[in-house]
Design an enzyme around this catalytic site. Sequence first.
Site, PDB file in Angstrom:
ATOM      1  N   LYS A  22      79.721  26.592  27.673  1.00 33.72           N
ATOM      2  CA  LYS A  22      79.819  25.115  27.653  1.00 33.72           C
ATOM      3  C   LYS A  22      80.032  24.563  29.061  1.00 33.72           C
ATOM      4  CE  LYS A  22      83.420  21.751  26.551  1.00 33.72           C
ATOM      5  NZ  LYS A  22      84.379  21.892  27.642  1.00 33.72           N
ATOM      6  N   ASN A  23      81.028  25.090  29.774  1.00 26.71           N
ATOM      7  CA  ASN A  23      81.396  24.441  31.028  1.00 26.71           C
ATOM      8  C   ASN A  23      80.407  24.718  32.160  1.00 26.71           C
ATOM      9  OD1 ASN A  23      83.435  23.104  29.780  1.00 26.71           O
ATOM     10  ND2 ASN A  23      85.077  24.471  30.475  1.00 26.71           N
ATOM     11  N   ARG A  93      84.037  14.395  29.369  1.00 21.18           N
ATOM     12  CA  ARG A  93      84.580  14.692  30.693  1.00 21.18           C
ATOM     13  C   ARG A  93      83.455  14.936  31.693  1.00 21.18           C
ATOM     14  NH1 ARG A  93      88.948  13.373  32.880  1.00 21.18           N
ATOM     15  NH2 ARG A  93      89.277  14.506  34.789  1.00 21.18           N
ATOM     16  N   CYS A 117      89.167  15.597  26.614  1.00 19.00           N
ATOM     17  CA  CYS A 117      90.442  15.876  25.944  1.00 19.00           C
ATOM     18  C   CYS A 117      91.591  15.285  26.757  1.00 19.00           C
ATOM     19  CB  CYS A 117      90.634  17.379  25.795  1.00 19.00           C
ATOM     20  SG  CYS A 117      89.370  18.135  24.760  1.00 19.00           S
ATOM     21  N   ARG A 122      94.447  13.029  34.091  1.00 21.61           N
ATOM     22  CA  ARG A 122      93.383  13.892  34.616  1.00 21.61           C
ATOM     23  C   ARG A 122      92.626  13.097  35.681  1.00 21.61           C
ATOM     24  NH1 ARG A 122      90.121  16.855  29.839  1.00 21.61           N
ATOM     25  NH2 ARG A 122      89.521  18.270  31.521  1.00 21.61           N
ATOM     26  N   PRO A 123      93.238  12.950  36.862  1.00 26.33           N
ATOM     27  CA  PRO A 123      92.615  12.103  37.883  1.00 26.33           C
ATOM     28  C   PRO A 123      91.326  12.722  38.416  1.00 26.33           C
ATOM     29  CG  PRO A 123      94.556  13.219  38.768  1.00 26.33           C
ATOM     30  CD  PRO A 123      94.489  13.574  37.317  1.00 26.33           C
ATOM     31  N   ILE A 124      90.519  11.897  39.092  1.00 23.92           N
ATOM     32  CA  ILE A 124      89.303  12.429  39.729  1.00 23.92           C
ATOM     33  C   ILE A 124      89.364  12.211  41.246  1.00 23.92           C
ATOM     34  CG2 ILE A 124      87.834  12.212  37.661  1.00 23.92           C
ATOM     35  CD1 ILE A 124      86.564   9.712  39.091  1.00 23.92           C
ATOM     36  N   ASP A 125      90.600  12.156  41.769  1.00 22.88           N
ATOM     37  CA  ASP A 125      90.750  11.855  43.200  1.00 22.88           C
ATOM     38  C   ASP A 125      90.077  12.906  44.089  1.00 22.88           C
ATOM     39  OD1 ASP A 125      92.966  13.380  42.031  1.00 22.88           O
ATOM     40  OD2 ASP A 125      93.694  13.528  44.084  1.00 22.88           O
ATOM     41  N   GLN A 126      90.025  14.157  43.648  1.00 25.81           N
ATOM     42  CA  GLN A 126      89.404  15.186  44.497  1.00 25.81           C
ATOM     43  C   GLN A 126      87.876  15.065  44.499  1.00 25.81           C
ATOM     44  OE1 GLN A 126      91.419  17.127  46.565  1.00 25.81           O
ATOM     45  NE2 GLN A 126      92.802  15.620  45.660  1.00 25.81           N
ATOM     46  N   ASP A 307      92.186  27.177  29.124  1.00 29.24           N
ATOM     47  CA  ASP A 307      91.393  26.907  27.914  1.00 29.24           C
ATOM     48  C   ASP A 307      91.611  27.967  26.834  1.00 29.24           C
ATOM     49  OD1 ASP A 307      90.471  24.671  29.177  1.00 29.24           O
ATOM     50  OD2 ASP A 307      88.557  25.548  29.776  1.00 29.24           O
ATOM     51  N   ARG A 399      82.637  19.821  19.745  1.00 29.13           N
ATOM     52  CA  ARG A 399      82.228  19.521  21.117  1.00 29.13           C
ATOM     53  C   ARG A 399      81.981  20.796  21.904  1.00 29.13           C
ATOM     54  NH1 ARG A 399      86.386  16.239  24.172  1.00 29.13           N
ATOM     55  NH2 ARG A 399      84.994  17.141  25.701  1.00 29.13           N
TER      56      ARG A 399
END
Length: 429
Positions: A22-23, A93, A117, A122-126, A307, A399
């Site tokens: 999946k990922n 996500r 999830c 769950r920031p996306i700053d990076q 996970d 999912r």
Amino acid sequence: MDKYVIRGGRPLQGAISISGAKNAAVAIIPAVLLVEGVCRLENIPQISDVDMLLTILEGLGAKVDRLDGSTVEIDATDVHFVDAPYELMQKIRASYYFIGSMLGRFGMAKTTMPGGCNFGLRPIDQHVKGMTALGATVEIKDGFVYANTPDGMLHGSKIYLDKVSVGATMNIIIAASRGRGRTIIENAAREPHIVDLANFLNSMGADVRGAGTDTVKVYGVDRLHGGTYSIIPDQIEAGTYMTACAAAGGEVRILNVIPRHLECISAKLREMGVTVVEGEDSVLVRSNGRLRPVSVKTLPYPGFPTDMQPQVSTALCLAGGTSMVTEGVYDNRYKYMNELRKMGADVSVDGCVAVINGVEALNGAEVKACDLRAGAAMVIAGLCAQGETSIVDIHYIERGYENFVGKLQALGADITHVKDEAPAAAAAE
Ligand code: EPU
């Protein structure tokens, strides 16, 4: 509401085959936007996250041909910078990978903030740090992410990630593949799906080096061409069946895996008293269902995967003693513990540490899937429990697990997917 109904207490026996990761798939599909030509992707998992990403690509003008269940041909030659199906984007996500792929292809991007999830913040700053270092201006406003480049393209740069992030590592690799010059990502994540993304991009003409180490170098190219690529097997899907067999007892052969990717899981299961025998592309798991307590700490790869935390914690509810689990990746990935308590588990949580006192038996109950892996954990609990367990909110499970019910039935589990008789009425509410 659809639900799974499980009558527990049967050991698992037989063989099943693992689907594509999946990922890896959820990064590779958005990355196809960078490719001019036909991309044939094989071993794509048939899960709802993949369906949504393919629909988003179609919305951007790509031709998507679903050839058979696990093979898809995508031609993104004629895509344009248009509004994407944002209502789908905000559900998953992995839609954040369109920031990288749109920037790489169009020099600008508009996406929603990602869904997925809920494990706390769950920031996306990076991701933003990476795109900014490559020369983009990024603005987050009203739930949307807008990115732009002054001269229509990204420029290679050196980026040190403050936090080991799978998503940021992959997004920067995607974006930099069609930028100008060399990008270096330091403190990069090392998961198998990062190597798979790099292999995919390289097979389409990109130049990504060092994936799987903590320093990845990307030499931007002008163009990516079409080709055929087969996605690696899903490490977490395999680990989930391994853990189900460990907890419910029995003997299961898990086919189409890369045993090296499972080492962190196999080692923990062996510590718990389970037999794991590695073949060339399979693993055999044998368990009498009596497990030893262990300590587990989740960490980025090659550490024990977050996970797999809910599934293994659930198995430990039936171990002969006290186990300690430390969640080292997310702030809040223990919401499912409340559901386990309904089944008689003796668990307590303090911050990122869970203390699990093994009990003699779990009892069937009505529980919910709090998220994807927590849902899989409820299924494992149901397989072990005395009596009947019904699990709602199974859309989370679908999912990320292809044909979960069918594969478990093939192993002799008594599990059924009970469909809601009145979905239209429910949808109208
Ligand atoms: N983080 C930041 N800033 C960022 C990015 C991440 O602070 O910009 C933090 C996160 O909040 C988290 C940690 O860094 O505490 C690691 O997050 P990471 O970026 O590695 O996770 P992700 O990219 O959001 C992917 C998977 C998850 C998996 C994690 C860790 C996808 C779509 N999702 O998420 O998969 O848990 O990596 O391996 O690939 C799942 O499959 O069930 C799942 C949740």
